[in-house]
Design an enzyme around this catalytic site. Structure first.
Site, PDB file in Angstrom:
ATOM      1  N   HIS A 138       0.835  -1.207   0.000  1.00 37.72           N
ATOM      2  CA  HIS A 138       0.000   0.000   0.000  1.00 37.72           C
ATOM      3  C   HIS A 138       0.866   1.252   0.000  1.00 37.72           C
ATOM      4  O   HIS A 138       0.615   2.185  -0.776  1.00 37.72           O
ATOM      5  CB  HIS A 138      -0.898   0.045   1.249  1.00 37.72           C
ATOM      6  CG  HIS A 138      -1.946  -1.008   1.302  1.00 37.72           C
ATOM      7  ND1 HIS A 138      -2.135  -1.808   2.407  1.00 37.72           N
ATOM      8  CD2 HIS A 138      -2.888  -1.391   0.405  1.00 37.72           C
ATOM      9  CE1 HIS A 138      -3.138  -2.630   2.188  1.00 37.72           C
ATOM     10  NE2 HIS A 138      -3.610  -2.404   0.974  1.00 37.72           N
ATOM     11  N   LYS A 157     -16.133  -7.565   4.964  1.00 33.17           N
ATOM     12  CA  LYS A 157     -14.816  -8.190   5.072  1.00 33.17           C
ATOM     13  C   LYS A 157     -14.474  -8.568   6.510  1.00 33.17           C
ATOM     14  O   LYS A 157     -13.528  -9.301   6.738  1.00 33.17           O
ATOM     15  CB  LYS A 157     -13.719  -7.267   4.524  1.00 33.17           C
ATOM     16  CG  LYS A 157     -13.680  -7.226   3.014  1.00 33.17           C
ATOM     17  CD  LYS A 157     -12.425  -6.523   2.547  1.00 33.17           C
ATOM     18  CE  LYS A 157     -12.276  -6.582   1.041  1.00 33.17           C
ATOM     19  NZ  LYS A 157     -11.046  -5.953   0.584  1.00 33.17           N
ATOM     20  N   ARG A 167      -1.656  -5.985  -8.505  1.00 33.65           N
ATOM     21  CA  ARG A 167      -0.619  -6.948  -8.162  1.00 33.65           C
ATOM     22  C   ARG A 167      -0.514  -8.038  -9.221  1.00 33.65           C
ATOM     23  O   ARG A 167       0.554  -8.495  -9.544  1.00 33.65           O
ATOM     24  CB  ARG A 167      -0.921  -7.610  -6.812  1.00 33.65           C
ATOM     25  CG  ARG A 167      -0.844  -6.668  -5.645  1.00 33.65           C
ATOM     26  CD  ARG A 167      -1.300  -7.345  -4.396  1.00 33.65           C
ATOM     27  NE  ARG A 167      -2.701  -7.733  -4.563  1.00 33.65           N
ATOM     28  CZ  ARG A 167      -3.529  -7.974  -3.574  1.00 33.65           C
ATOM     29  NH1 ARG A 167      -3.130  -7.913  -2.349  1.00 33.65           N
ATOM     30  NH2 ARG A 167      -4.781  -8.297  -3.810  1.00 33.65           N
ATOM     31  N   SER A 206      -3.085  -7.945   2.541  1.00 38.27           N
ATOM     32  CA  SER A 206      -3.355  -7.827   3.976  1.00 38.27           C
ATOM     33  C   SER A 206      -3.863  -9.143   4.561  1.00 38.27           C
ATOM     34  O   SER A 206      -3.469  -9.551   5.656  1.00 38.27           O
ATOM     35  CB  SER A 206      -4.372  -6.718   4.243  1.00 38.27           C
ATOM     36  OG  SER A 206      -3.852  -5.466   3.904  1.00 38.27           O
TER      37      SER A 206
END
Length: 165
Positions: free
Chosen positions: A17, A41, A95, A133
């Protein structure tokens, strides 16, 4: 003034990030880090904790880059958040190819709602491309070394939250 919005859950904020944030600073005068509430989430950290983490990590970057960086919690549509903060640009980090497929759909929907807000994709540096994460939290839960994935400050907070600090 060019205002960019970099949205995410940031649970926790990773070196991937911060790499995107640093590079986005070269494109805008003000960068708003949109910290998504995203109850679906089930974040490990509270919204307030995630905002504080982002602010702490970005304070260093703002000083280094000379760009104003602010954290902004949001729970509405991304395009509405962009309007709320006056952003002309949405910054997204990529990514892998799987990220692109999702992001491509998202751009199409956002453009249908407001074509004046542009989306810019930044590829993560190769050394950060595997960082997510979710994976960082799993590695920490299983007593793995996460020092290559998060700052020392975030590492301490994550280990404490998991009862390992």
């Amino acid at each position: 003034m060019r205002i960019g919005l970099y949205p995410g859950t940031f649970d926790p904020v990773t070196l991937g990030h911060t790499d995107i944030i640093r590079r986005a600073c070269a494109l805008v005068d003000r960068l708003v880090i949109g910290v998504a509430i995203n109850r679906d989430k089930g974040p490990l950290f509270t919204l307030e904790e995630r905002v504080a983490m982002v602010e702490a990590e970005c304070a260093k970057l703002a000083e280094e880059t000379g760009t104003e960086i602010v954290a902004h919690p949001f729970e509405n549509l991304l395009i509405d958040c962009a309007h709320d903060v006056g952003a002309q640009i949405i910054v997204r980090g990529l990514r892998a190819v799987t990220d692109f497929e999702y992001e491509y759909q998202m751009v199409g929907m956002n453009r249908a709602m407001d074509a004046s807000v542009e989306t810019v994709f930044l590829m993560a540096e190769a050394k950060y491309q595997a960082i997510a994460s979710k994976l960082v939290k799993e590695i920490a839960r299983l007593d793995g070394d996460i020092s290559k994935f998060v700052s020392p400050e975030v590492r301490v907070q994550l280990l404490e939250r998991l009862g390992k600090g």
